[in-house]
Design a protein around this motif. Structure first.
Motif, PDB file in Angstrom:
ATOM      1  N   UNK A 238     -50.315-102.328 -50.739  1.00 20.01           N
ATOM      2  CA  UNK A 238     -51.488-101.597 -51.198  1.00 20.01           C
ATOM      3  C   UNK A 238     -52.445-102.440 -52.013  1.00 20.01           C
ATOM      4  N   UNK A 239     -52.397-102.249 -53.322  1.00 17.10           N
ATOM      5  CA  UNK A 239     -53.324-102.941 -54.214  1.00 17.10           C
ATOM      6  C   UNK A 239     -52.605-104.074 -54.939  1.00 17.10           C
ATOM      7  N   UNK A 240     -53.353-105.067 -55.375  1.00 16.52           N
ATOM      8  CA  UNK A 240     -52.714-106.128 -56.131  1.00 16.52           C
ATOM      9  C   UNK A 240     -53.705-106.972 -56.882  1.00 16.52           C
ATOM     10  N   UNK A 241     -53.209-107.646 -57.923  1.00 23.91           N
ATOM     11  CA  UNK A 241     -54.064-108.593 -58.636  1.00 23.91           C
ATOM     12  C   UNK A 241     -53.214-109.646 -59.326  1.00 23.91           C
ATOM     13  N   UNK A 242     -53.733-110.867 -59.372  1.00 25.65           N
ATOM     14  CA  UNK A 242     -53.145-111.960 -60.151  1.00 25.65           C
ATOM     15  C   UNK A 242     -54.232-112.398 -61.126  1.00 25.65           C
ATOM     16  N   UNK A 243     -53.929-112.314 -62.422  1.00 30.06           N
ATOM     17  CA  UNK A 243     -54.952-112.641 -63.405  1.00 30.06           C
ATOM     18  C   UNK A 243     -55.285-114.123 -63.426  1.00 30.06           C
ATOM     19  N   UNK A 255     -53.927-104.057 -48.350  1.00 32.75           N
ATOM     20  CA  UNK A 255     -55.019-103.266 -48.918  1.00 32.75           C
ATOM     21  C   UNK A 255     -56.062-104.117 -49.616  1.00 32.75           C
ATOM     22  N   UNK A 256     -55.994-104.141 -50.934  1.00 31.73           N
ATOM     23  CA  UNK A 256     -57.026-104.807 -51.711  1.00 31.73           C
ATOM     24  C   UNK A 256     -56.384-105.707 -52.757  1.00 31.73           C
ATOM     25  N   UNK A 257     -56.912-106.934 -52.941  1.00 30.20           N
ATOM     26  CA  UNK A 257     -56.278-107.881 -53.852  1.00 30.20           C
ATOM     27  C   UNK A 257     -57.333-108.666 -54.621  1.00 30.20           C
ATOM     28  N   UNK A 258     -57.033-108.932 -55.887  1.00 32.90           N
ATOM     29  CA  UNK A 258     -57.948-109.693 -56.740  1.00 32.90           C
ATOM     30  C   UNK A 258     -57.189-110.859 -57.361  1.00 32.90           C
ATOM     31  N   UNK A 259     -57.788-112.049 -57.347  1.00 38.03           N
ATOM     32  CA  UNK A 259     -57.195-113.215 -58.010  1.00 38.03           C
ATOM     33  C   UNK A 259     -58.199-113.707 -59.050  1.00 38.03           C
ATOM     34  N   UNK A 272     -55.501-107.737 -44.586  1.00 36.02           N
ATOM     35  CA  UNK A 272     -55.847-106.576 -43.769  1.00 36.02           C
ATOM     36  C   UNK A 272     -57.032-105.837 -44.345  1.00 36.02           C
ATOM     37  N   UNK A 273     -57.118-105.864 -45.653  1.00 38.94           N
ATOM     38  CA  UNK A 273     -58.182-105.114 -46.308  1.00 38.94           C
ATOM     39  C   UNK A 273     -59.207-106.047 -46.929  1.00 38.94           C
ATOM     40  N   UNK A 274     -59.187-106.145 -48.257  1.00 37.57           N
ATOM     41  CA  UNK A 274     -60.166-107.018 -48.888  1.00 37.57           C
ATOM     42  C   UNK A 274     -59.540-107.801 -50.036  1.00 37.57           C
ATOM     43  N   UNK A 275     -60.107-108.967 -50.309  1.00 40.71           N
ATOM     44  CA  UNK A 275     -59.603-109.812 -51.398  1.00 40.71           C
ATOM     45  C   UNK A 275     -60.763-110.547 -52.050  1.00 40.71           C
ATOM     46  N   UNK A 276     -60.730-110.637 -53.375  1.00 40.00           N
ATOM     47  CA  UNK A 276     -61.689-111.513 -54.020  1.00 40.00           C
ATOM     48  C   UNK A 276     -60.955-112.508 -54.898  1.00 40.00           C
ATOM     49  N   UNK A 277     -61.363-113.768 -54.797  1.00 35.59           N
ATOM     50  CA  UNK A 277     -60.776-114.871 -55.560  1.00 35.59           C
ATOM     51  C   UNK A 277     -61.886-115.437 -56.428  1.00 35.59           C
ATOM     52  N   UNK A 278     -61.687-115.406 -57.738  1.00 39.28           N
ATOM     53  CA  UNK A 278     -62.762-115.816 -58.631  1.00 39.28           C
ATOM     54  C   UNK A 278     -63.099-117.296 -58.452  1.00 39.28           C
ATOM     55  N   UNK A 279     -62.075-118.129 -58.300  1.00 36.88           N
ATOM     56  CA  UNK A 279     -62.337-119.558 -58.121  1.00 36.88           C
ATOM     57  C   UNK A 279     -62.149-119.955 -56.654  1.00 36.88           C
ATOM     58  N   UNK A 280     -61.194-120.828 -56.395  1.00 42.54           N
ATOM     59  CA  UNK A 280     -61.118-121.422 -55.060  1.00 42.54           C
ATOM     60  C   UNK A 280     -59.888-120.956 -54.282  1.00 42.54           C
ATOM     61  N   UNK A 281     -60.080-120.834 -53.005  1.00 40.70           N
ATOM     62  CA  UNK A 281     -58.998-120.413 -52.128  1.00 40.70           C
ATOM     63  C   UNK A 281     -58.686-121.559 -51.179  1.00 40.70           C
ATOM     64  N   UNK A 282     -57.420-121.935 -51.084  1.00 43.48           N
ATOM     65  CA  UNK A 282     -57.044-122.960 -50.100  1.00 43.48           C
ATOM     66  C   UNK A 282     -55.835-122.468 -49.322  1.00 43.48           C
ATOM     67  N   UNK A 283     -55.824-122.762 -48.036  1.00 44.83           N
ATOM     68  CA  UNK A 283     -54.716-122.319 -47.184  1.00 44.83           C
ATOM     69  C   UNK A 283     -54.696-123.165 -45.929  1.00 44.83           C
TER      70      UNK A 283
ATOM     71  N   UNK B 106     -61.906-103.035 -59.588  1.00 47.94           N
ATOM     72  CA  UNK B 106     -61.355-104.150 -58.826  1.00 47.94           C
ATOM     73  C   UNK B 106     -59.989-103.850 -58.247  1.00 47.94           C
ATOM     74  N   UNK B 107     -59.116-103.284 -59.055  1.00 45.51           N
ATOM     75  CA  UNK B 107     -57.790-102.999 -58.539  1.00 45.51           C
ATOM     76  C   UNK B 107     -57.550-101.506 -58.445  1.00 45.51           C
ATOM     77  N   UNK B 108     -58.556-100.746 -58.596  1.00 43.67           N
ATOM     78  CA  UNK B 108     -58.342 -99.316 -58.691  1.00 43.67           C
ATOM     79  C   UNK B 108     -58.599 -98.530 -57.431  1.00 43.67           C
ATOM     80  N   UNK B 109     -59.253 -99.150 -56.456  1.00 36.78           N
ATOM     81  CA  UNK B 109     -59.529 -98.386 -55.248  1.00 36.78           C
ATOM     82  C   UNK B 109     -59.098 -99.183 -54.042  1.00 36.78           C
ATOM     83  N   UNK B 110     -58.700 -98.504 -53.067  1.00 39.66           N
ATOM     84  CA  UNK B 110     -58.351 -99.188 -51.829  1.00 39.66           C
ATOM     85  C   UNK B 110     -59.621 -99.704 -51.190  1.00 39.66           C
ATOM     86  N   UNK B 111     -59.563-100.945 -50.730  1.00 43.12           N
ATOM     87  CA  UNK B 111     -60.763-101.548 -50.191  1.00 43.12           C
ATOM     88  C   UNK B 111     -61.130-101.070 -48.816  1.00 43.12           C
TER      89      UNK B 111
END
Lengths: 409, 111
Positions: A238-243, A255-259, A272-283, B106-111
């Motif tokens: 579902x939802x996730x975040x890494x500070x 679902x949705x993820x924030x870094x 599958x859903x959406x992700x935002x990375x404040x700095x840089x993403x490498x893969x 940011x983490x509160x709603x499904x995207x």
């Protein structure tokens, strides 16, 4: 008090003072036994109903039945401590090889043993060390918990841990430490400080308030990491975040993820859903079904965008595929860049760039360029070739240049 | 026991019927098919008379099944009961996430 060769009996309501007891000790309901130095029972101690032992008690085994037995000092049993529909409270330290208490066990001092099995509540005011701890209801410990396995049906609320495995039906709340093999929680998991783990599986929610370092992470619902997270594989339903920063081998979010920092993944990222990375993403690989925002995204192999990608510095990959109707905001840098039909992009840099039908691109800087019917490009700079379909629209005539500008990233 | 207070996350939340069902199911699951009513009572923090009503209801709903072991009834969670728990905890996770989400969502709603 009645004594024989094999048993010392304290009758109902009795108040006695005991030291060494040769055989067994049997205390009836509502008894109070004071230690003469220390009560040392060579055999078994049995308490039927409520009882209080003032001082230290040592015995081979202890059984409490249908009541609460309180020992104000230390309690040590060479073999077993049993509570049959009973609770046991210990003011000092506790030791038994095996403990099996139906209702509850409360120990204010340090507790040690091979196995603790408690039906209701296990509560410790200090440390607990055992091979196995199993609690039906609630397990609360103020000090460090060291064990091979810990299981609870309801909740676990402990300080620092040094465990091999930890499993709770409902809630796990701990300060920090290490769980070398697995953490499985049916419901909610909270670690207040840094935690290392073999694997973490949470059916509902997992929250790490410090850094996390471990193997696979699977969360059915919500994952929140306030600090940095190092993992082998990460799957969030579902939802996730890494500070802070995220570092691992593979990463999959439904679902949705924030870094809050950067995200570095040695193999693939699937969103599958959406992700935002404040700095840089490498893969190594990147697949975006939905939407990704990052300061920059650098992908070793293929970046495939089904939805929308937004970067400040750019998205770079050996092969970039913007699928039909997808959207890229910020520079795109290939290798080869395939812009699908009706997709939209801003500046595109690459060796070979192909623009699909009715796609829209602002500027292209590439060795080889192909633009299909109905596509629209404002400017093209190329070094080798340009191939425009009959109904392709180019704002200014394509410019052949000897050298392309320096690519971003 | 699952009293709705997790970690230091504020005052206890009043247990609803779904919380009670989940509590009992989790405790029963812990005993791996050998859950006696008294032990479930201690584990769930619920008196036996009140628990019996709840357990009967869970059996009727197909979330628990009852068998005899040494002449005494014991309870085991069913696949349907496990499904209930999976959904229950996932929903609790989302609700917790929504309640803790920052204002920008940011983490509160499904995207």
């Amino acid at each position: 008090m009645v004594s024989s060769m094999s048993e010392t009996r304290v009758p109902r309501g009795g108040r006695v003072r005991l030291g060494a007891v040769e055989g067994d000790l049997r205390a009836e309901e509502n008894t109070r036994i004071e230690a003469d130095g220390k009560i040392s029972v060579a055999g078994a101690a049995r308490f039927d109903g409520n009882a209080e032992v003032v001082g230290d008690l040592e015995c081979r085994s202890l059984t409490a039945a249908d009541g609460t037995v309180r020992v104000t000092g230390n309690l040590s049993a060479a073999e077993t401590v049993r509570g049959e529909d009973a609770s046991i409270e210990v003011g000092g330290t506790f030791h038994a090889r095996r403990t099996d208490v139906d209702r509850g066990l409360r120990v204010e001092g340090a507790a040690t043993g091979e196995e603790f099995e408690v039906g209701g509540i296990l509560e410790g005011g200090d440390t607990l060390s055992a091979a196995k701890v199993s609690v039906g209801g609630k397990f609360h410990l103020a000090g460090k918990l060291s064990a091979r396995s810990v299981e609870a049906g309801g909740s676990v609320d402990v300080a620092d841990v040094e465990l091999e495995s930890l499993e709770a039906g409902g809630l796990i709340h701990l300060r920090g430490g290490s769980v070398s093999r697995s953490i499985e929680v049916g419901g909610r998991f909270v670690a207040e400080e840094s935690l290392t783990f073999g694997s973490l599986e949470a059916g509902g929610t997992a929250e790490l308030k410090g850094d996390g370092k471990g193997g696979s992470v699977e969360v059915g619902g919500v994952l929140t990491v306030r600090g940095n997270l190092a993992f082998s594989s990460l799957e969030v339903g579902g939802l996730g975040s890494i500070g802070g920063d995220g570092t691992g081998e593979s990463f999959e979010v439904g679902g949705k993820f924030h870094v809050g920092g950067s995200l570095r993944v040695s193999r693939g990222i699937e969103i599958g859903g959406s992700m935002d990375v404040k700095n840089d993403l490498t893969a190594d690989r990147l697949e975006i079904g939905g939407e990704v925002t990052a300061r920059s995204a650098v992908v070793a192999a293929t970046a495939e965008v089904g939805g929308r990608v937004r970067t400040e510095i750019g998205l770079k990959a050996t092969r970039v595929v913007l699928q039909r109707k997808s959207r890229a905001v910020g520079p795109i840098v290939g290798g080869t860049v395939e812009i699908g039909d009706k997709a939209r992009a801003e500046d595109v840099y690459g060796d070979a760039v192909e623009v699909g039908e009715k796609a829209e691109v602002r500027r292209i800087f590439a060795a080889r360029v192909r633009v299909r019917d109905g596509a629209s490009v404002d400017e093209i700079s190329y070094t080798e070739s340009v191939d425009l379909d009959a109904r392709a629209h180019v704002g200014a005539s394509p410019k052949k240049v000897t050298a392309l500008p320096t690519f971003p990233l | 026991m699952l009293n709705g207070r997790e970690g230091n996350a504020g005052p206890p939340r009043r247990r609803e019927v779904s919380d009670l069902y989940a509590t009992v199911l989790e405790v029963v699951k812990h005993y791996h098919g050998a859950a006696r009513i008294t032990r479930v009572s201690y584990g769930a923090g619920m008196p036996v008379d009140r628990l019996r009503v709840l357990v009967d209801r869970l059996v009727a709903l197909g979330l628990l099944k009852s068998e005899e072991l040494d002449g005494r009834p014991v309870y085991e969670i069913t696949a349907r009961g496990q499904e209930f728990l999976d959904v229950y905890w996932k929903l609790r996770g989302y609700v917790d996430g929504l309640e803790r989400a920052p204002p920008d969502g940011r983490t509160g709603r499904r995207g």
